[in-house]
Design a protein around this motif. Structure first.
Motif, PDB file in Angstrom:
ATOM      1  N   ARG A   7       0.813  -1.216   0.000  1.00 33.27           N
ATOM      2  CA  ARG A   7       0.000   0.000   0.000  1.00 33.27           C
ATOM      3  C   ARG A   7       0.853   1.275   0.000  1.00 33.27           C
ATOM      4  NH1 ARG A   7      -5.092  -0.986  -0.086  1.00 33.27           N
ATOM      5  NH2 ARG A   7      -6.039  -2.812   0.898  1.00 33.27           N
ATOM      6  N   LEU A   8       2.090   1.168   0.439  1.00 40.65           N
ATOM      7  CA  LEU A   8       2.983   2.324   0.407  1.00 40.65           C
ATOM      8  C   LEU A   8       3.608   2.538  -0.973  1.00 40.65           C
ATOM      9  CD1 LEU A   8       4.802   1.915   3.846  1.00 40.65           C
ATOM     10  CD2 LEU A   8       3.156   3.699   3.213  1.00 40.65           C
ATOM     11  N   GLY A   9       3.365   1.603  -1.904  1.00 44.50           N
ATOM     12  CA  GLY A   9       3.829   1.803  -3.265  1.00 44.50           C
ATOM     13  C   GLY A   9       4.926   0.869  -3.715  1.00 44.50           C
ATOM     14  N   VAL A  10       4.856  -0.398  -3.301  1.00 48.62           N
ATOM     15  CA  VAL A  10       5.806  -1.406  -3.763  1.00 48.62           C
ATOM     16  C   VAL A  10       5.030  -2.488  -4.507  1.00 48.62           C
ATOM     17  CG1 VAL A  10       7.550  -3.122  -3.116  1.00 48.62           C
ATOM     18  CG2 VAL A  10       7.388  -0.958  -1.859  1.00 48.62           C
ATOM     19  N   GLY A  11       5.281  -2.625  -5.807  1.00 45.87           N
ATOM     20  CA  GLY A  11       4.663  -3.675  -6.604  1.00 45.87           C
ATOM     21  C   GLY A  11       5.618  -4.841  -6.757  1.00 45.87           C
TER      22      GLY A  11
ATOM     23  N   LEU B 183       8.229   1.650  -6.403  1.00 41.64           N
ATOM     24  CA  LEU B 183       9.234   0.610  -6.515  1.00 41.64           C
ATOM     25  C   LEU B 183       8.573  -0.646  -7.053  1.00 41.64           C
ATOM     26  CD1 LEU B 183      12.038  -0.722  -5.840  1.00 41.64           C
ATOM     27  CD2 LEU B 183      11.092  -1.180  -3.557  1.00 41.64           C
ATOM     28  N   LEU B 184       9.220  -1.293  -8.023  1.00 38.76           N
ATOM     29  CA  LEU B 184       8.720  -2.532  -8.591  1.00 38.76           C
ATOM     30  C   LEU B 184       9.787  -3.598  -8.423  1.00 38.76           C
ATOM     31  CD1 LEU B 184       6.522  -4.028 -10.186  1.00 38.76           C
ATOM     32  CD2 LEU B 184       7.594  -3.182 -12.298  1.00 38.76           C
ATOM     33  N   LEU B 185       9.421  -4.693  -7.734  1.00 38.24           N
ATOM     34  CA  LEU B 185      10.306  -5.832  -7.539  1.00 38.24           C
ATOM     35  C   LEU B 185       9.887  -6.925  -8.507  1.00 38.24           C
ATOM     36  CD1 LEU B 185      10.225  -5.968  -3.617  1.00 38.24           C
ATOM     37  CD2 LEU B 185      11.921  -4.820  -5.061  1.00 38.24           C
ATOM     38  N   MET B 186      10.817  -7.371  -9.352  1.00 44.02           N
ATOM     39  CA  MET B 186      10.498  -8.367 -10.368  1.00 44.02           C
ATOM     40  C   MET B 186      11.418  -9.576 -10.189  1.00 44.02           C
ATOM     41  SD  MET B 186       9.948  -5.865 -13.692  1.00 44.02           S
ATOM     42  CE  MET B 186       8.907  -7.034 -14.581  1.00 44.02           C
ATOM     43  N   ASP B 187      10.829 -10.697  -9.786  1.00 52.03           N
ATOM     44  CA  ASP B 187      11.580 -11.918  -9.518  1.00 52.03           C
ATOM     45  C   ASP B 187      11.572 -12.802 -10.760  1.00 52.03           C
ATOM     46  OD1 ASP B 187      12.910 -14.009  -8.372  1.00 52.03           O
ATOM     47  OD2 ASP B 187      11.341 -14.546  -6.939  1.00 52.03           O
ATOM     48  N   GLU B 188      12.723 -12.906 -11.426  1.00 50.68           N
ATOM     49  CA  GLU B 188      12.849 -13.697 -12.654  1.00 50.68           C
ATOM     50  C   GLU B 188      11.728 -13.350 -13.652  1.00 50.68           C
ATOM     51  OE1 GLU B 188      15.271 -15.634 -13.467  1.00 50.68           O
ATOM     52  OE2 GLU B 188      16.333 -15.890 -11.584  1.00 50.68           O
ATOM     53  N   PRO B 189      11.632 -12.100 -14.067  1.00 43.13           N
ATOM     54  CA  PRO B 189      10.488 -11.681 -14.900  1.00 43.13           C
ATOM     55  C   PRO B 189      10.386 -12.377 -16.241  1.00 43.13           C
ATOM     56  CG  PRO B 189      12.171  -9.971 -14.834  1.00 43.13           C
ATOM     57  CD  PRO B 189      12.537 -10.984 -13.790  1.00 43.13           C
ATOM     58  N   THR B 190      11.496 -12.877 -16.786  1.00 49.08           N
ATOM     59  CA  THR B 190      11.430 -13.502 -18.112  1.00 49.08           C
ATOM     60  C   THR B 190      11.501 -15.020 -18.065  1.00 49.08           C
ATOM     61  OG1 THR B 190      13.822 -13.502 -18.575  1.00 49.08           O
ATOM     62  CG2 THR B 190      12.595 -11.463 -19.041  1.00 49.08           C
ATOM     63  N   ALA B 191      11.417 -15.611 -16.866  1.00 50.04           N
ATOM     64  CA  ALA B 191      11.494 -17.068 -16.747  1.00 50.04           C
ATOM     65  C   ALA B 191      10.381 -17.736 -17.547  1.00 50.04           C
ATOM     66  CB  ALA B 191      11.390 -17.483 -15.280  1.00 50.04           C
ATOM     67  N   GLY B 192      10.728 -18.732 -18.338  1.00 51.86           N
ATOM     68  CA  GLY B 192       9.749 -19.470 -19.125  1.00 51.86           C
ATOM     69  C   GLY B 192       9.373 -18.833 -20.440  1.00 51.86           C
TER      70      GLY B 192
END
Length: 249
Positions: free
Chosen positions: A78-82, A166-175
């Motif tokens: 809710r504070l702005g972390v996706g 802030l956007l946290l992307m964990d292995e965004p292109t996996a697969g």
């Protein structure tokens, strides 16, 4: 300028072994920062501390200068972390549009059926988010029949629903197929830079990392062993020894 994200001296141990050992990092608005390293280096543990799923044993995490170290994931969101995940998290029986609308409803703290059906709420905002990721033509399709690359783009739209800083992307292109990987990350970088969103991502595809990251952090056995521009990290002797091996070019 105050960093969007600043972490100082993060430590996390399991059974006496330090999975993360004194890691510090900072991200500026619009910056694409890659976090790489061999399996077991501590990347996922770092991610899970930054979004509140794990509490650090030591260290502090600030979002826009605000201490969020002990806040739970929902409060941090809710504070702005996706966040996006290695395995996509969407509702397969619902349409593309409804998946985005659900994310928007959650951000707006609205309850389904409170005063009118959910399908009539936030339609314009959902369509705008789909347009940002190039998915507007598929708004009416069920998620269960989408190609995997389209699911990844939908997940990105959903992650943007809370207007993240802030956007946290964990292995965004996996697969994904090789051509799709570059397209997704180029799209992400364009959105992030236009909106001033800081992006931290983990990735095993070094072509993706070196093409789209502004800076690269390298972890090994929980410790930060290198940091810098992609080309500097690519030729770092220690990084090549512990992770990149004989990679050339």
């Amino acid at each position: 300028m105050t960093p969007v994200l600043q972490a100082e001296g993060l430590v996390k141990s399991w059974d006496g072994n330090r999975a993360v050992d004194g890691v510090s990092l900072a991200l500026a608005p619009g910056e694409m920062l890659a976090l790489i390293g061999p399996n077991g280096a501590g990347k996922s543990t770092c991610f899970n501390m930054l979004n509140g799923q794990l509490r650090p044993d030591a260290g502090i995490i600030r979002l826009g200068g605000r201490d969020i170290t002990r806040r739970p994931p929902r409060a941090i969101w809710r504070l702005g972390v996706g966040r996006t995940f290695q395995v996509t998290a969407t509702f397969g029986s619902m349409t593309v549009l409804d998946n985005v609308r659900m994310a928007l409803l959650s951000h707006a703290r609205r309850l389904l059926g409170l005063w009118r059906p959910a399908r009539h709420q936030l339609t314009g905002e959902a369509e705008a988010l789909l347009a940002r990721v190039g998915m507007q033509a598929q708004a009416g399709r069920p998620c269960g029949i989408l190609a995997y690359g389209d699911l990844k783009r939908l997940e990105l739209a959903m992650a943007l629903a809370n207007q993240p800083r802030l956007l946290l992307m964990d292995e965004p292109t996996a697969g994904m197929a090789p051509a799709e990987r570059g397209a997704l990350m180029a799209q992400t970088a364009g959105i992030a830079r236009a909106a001033g969103i800081a992006v931290l991502f983990t990735e095993h595809d070094m072509d993706v990392v070196f093409a789209h990251a502004d800076r690269v952090l390298v972890l090994d056995r929980g410790r930060l062993i290198a940091e810098g521009a992609p080309e500097a990290v690519r030729v770092d002797p220690l990084v090549r020894q512990v992770y990149l091996g004989g990679m050339t070019g």
